[in-house]
Design an enzyme around this catalytic site. Structure first.
Site, short mmCIF file in Angstrom:
data_model
loop_
_atom_site.label_atom_id
_atom_site.label_comp_id
_atom_site.label_asym_id
_atom_site.label_seq_id
_atom_site.Cartn_x
_atom_site.Cartn_y
_atom_site.Cartn_z
N GLY A 35 0.90 -0.78 -0.21
CA GLY A 35 0.20 -0.09 0.20
C GLY A 35 0.68 1.35 0.45
O GLY A 35 1.58 1.50 0.18
N GLU A 81 4.66 3.44 -7.01
CA GLU A 81 3.13 3.33 -8.18
C GLU A 81 3.61 4.76 -7.85
O GLU A 81 1.92 5.19 -7.74
CB GLU A 81 1.99 2.99 -6.63
CG GLU A 81 2.05 1.66 -6.39
CD GLU A 81 1.95 0.96 -7.89
OE1 GLU A 81 1.89 1.49 -8.85
OE2 GLU A 81 1.36 -0.58 -7.54
#
Length: 215
Positions: A35, A81
């Site tokens: 995450g 990301e």
């Protein structure tokens, strides 16, 4: 001419990333070093969680800083990301925070449902906070293609699912984005614990709710 974030504004954003990183880690929306979170602090600067860190163990000093071209400006190496986060900010100028989780029910849904379909919505709260939740096609983590898929998924929504991967939730601030991520996970929980038998919001109801939301 863009206005650069002040020192005080950047410090506040760093505190928010640490605070909400611990929150979603303690909730179990992420595990291990999975995450990532980000906050856009001005027109050309984004703070992100660093790669390889457990989100519940971060410090304000470890936070990474990049520009809108993805150049690393300061702090630890950013999450891989970066393309995903920048794609969101370029698509939705009103968005100031992104929350990407690997919550178990949402990932289970994203690993079993058909790609490029909408997730069934079971509560008006989920509809109002998230909007239509598209399950986007699979793309490799960290890739430009994943960023492009997410960009399309949040074009008219505050949440999207990535096939076999997880949730991307966005908002005006990190608290809002984390709330959206929770709504997606709760919706997925209802989907599975009722064995897909829960009543879904009808199209008429959803259209009425979505019409009141500005993305």
């Amino acid at each position: 001419m863009s206005v650069k974030a002040t020192y005080e504004e950047e410090c506040k954003a760093r505190k928010e990333l640490v605070r909400w990183g611990k929150e979603i880690y303690d909730q179990g929306l992420v595990k291990g070093s999975g995450g990532n979170l980000s906050i856009k602090i001005d027109d050309n600067t984004v703070l992100l969680t660093p790669t390889g860190w457990f989100l519940g163990h971060m410090t304000e000093e470890c936070i990474s800083k990049v520009d809108m071209d993805g150049n690393h400006l300061d702090g630890e190496k950013p999450t891989k990301e970066v393309p995903l986060h920048l794609a969101v900010y370029k698509q939705r100028p009103n968005v100031k925070a992104v929350c990407h989780t690997h919550s178990i029910y949402a990932v289970s849904y994203s690993s079993t449902a058909e790609e490029n379909t909408l997730m069934p919505v079971y509560t008006p709260g989920c509809a109002a906070k998230c909007g239509p939740i598209m399950l986007t096609a699979f793309a490799m983590p960290g890739s430009d293609q994943l960023g492009e898929n997410v960009r399309k998924g949040i074009e008219a929504s505050n949440a999207t699912l990535m096939a076999s991967h997880g949730v991307v939730a966005v908002g005006k601030d990190l608290e809002t984005a984390v709330g959206v991520a929770n709504e997606v996970e709760n919706n997925a929980m209802i989907h599975f614990i009722t064995d897909k038998k829960a009543r879904v919001m009808t199209d008429d109801i959803l259209e009425g709710i979505y019409a009141k939301i500005k993305y």
